[in-house]
Design an enzyme around this catalytic site. Structure first.
Site: not given
Ligand code: OAD
Length: 243
Positions: A225, A88, A55, A207, A111, A139
């Site tokens: 987006a 991140v 990543r 979304n 995060h 470390c």
């Molecule tokens: P997700 O992977 O859960 O959700 C991404 C969202 O973006 C989904 O609802 C997709 O439908 C949408 N999506 C996909 N392509 C898109 C586009 N081109 N434009 C707009 N939206 C689009 O990601 P997060 O909600 O960010 O946390 O996940 C939240 C957290 O869960 C992350 O920060 C991470 C993850 O596990 C940790 O690691 C603690």
């Protein structure tokens, strides 16, 4: 115009960074939401590091897209602006609008930062170095394992970042809150969004696939987006000039 923007993995999807959930989320048949955990690191630290290394490489090669640039433009045009990101990656930090970048003081990476490496036991942390490129780095202070400086499931957020978001959302309600590309899986994100919008703020969810904030009265922009944000920001900034 006082604005809060909340972003998730979806805003970086069109820069080629896979989201966590949904299509393309899996990595080598492994579920990212299970890899980003202490228990995955305890059972196989090498595989967890390998996932983060890939990543990191992918993010380094990626470029901010039109949505990141539109958010930078909005930050330049709004009277007060704050960006709360769950991502991140550093694409918001690297994106600009006509040379203008969002000041670091107006972005909270709740995060963490994928390019930080930290001790799993003590408080040592540093930006990534070549030693992170193989195996499980140790470390230099206490020889415990080093891990990526991100928040894993079940872990608390940095109190410093929480305070920065709190300060912005509690100061007074926003005129506009835009939530982009997130499944809004965490209660604190819903809580901050609700608080920021208050009773009269305009709440907009971008979304293409799903909506999660209908119960808060959010308008739904059912588009990617990178295609939605430039027009949306145009409208908001021209509307604010007319006011
Ligand atoms: P997700 O992977 O859960 O959700 C991404 C969202 O973006 C989904 O609802 C997709 O439908 C949408 N999506 C996909 N392509 C898109 C586009 N081109 N434009 C707009 N939206 C689009 O990601 P997060 O909600 O960010 O946390 O996940 C939240 C957290 O869960 C992350 O920060 C991470 C993850 O596990 C940790 O690691 C603690």
């Amino acid at each position: 115009m006082r604005v809060l923007v909340v972003t998730g993995a979806g805003i970086s999807a069109e820069s080629g960074i896979p989201t966590f959930r949904g299509t393309g989320g899996y990595w080598r048949n492994l579920d990212p939401t299970k890899l980003a955990t202490q228990s995955a690191f305890d059972s196989d630290p090498e595989i967890v590091w390998q996932w983060y290394r890939e990543r990191r490489d992918m993010i380094r090669r990626a470029e901010p897209n039109a949505a990141h640039r539109a958010v930078a433009r909005l930050s330049a045009g709004a009277d007060e602006f704050f960006l709360l990101t769950q991502n991140v990656d550093d694409l918001h930090d690297r994106s600009d609008w006509d040379g203008y970048r969002i000041p670091a003081g107006q972005i909270a990476h709740v995060h963490g930062d994928i390019f930080t490496t930290k001790c799993e036991r003590g408080d040592f942390s540093r930006k990534e170095t070549p030693e992170d490129s193989t195996g499980v780095p140790r470390c230099p202070k206490c020889n415990a394992r080093l891990r990526p400086g991100v928040v894993w499931f079940g872990e608390g957020l940095s109190p410093h970042e929480v305070a920065r978001v709190d300060n912005f959302v509690r100061a007074r309600p926003c005129d506009v809150v835009i939530v982009i590309g997130t499944t809004v899986a965490f209660d604190y994100i819903v809580h901050w969004t609700r608080l920021a919008a208050g009773r009269r703020g305009r709440l907009i969810e971008v979304n293409p696939d799903d909506r999660f904030l209908e119960s808060l009265g959010a308008e739904w922009v059912k588009e990617n987006a990178a295609s939605a944000l430039p027009c949306l920001v145009d409208d908001l900034l021209s509307g604010s000039k007319r006011m």
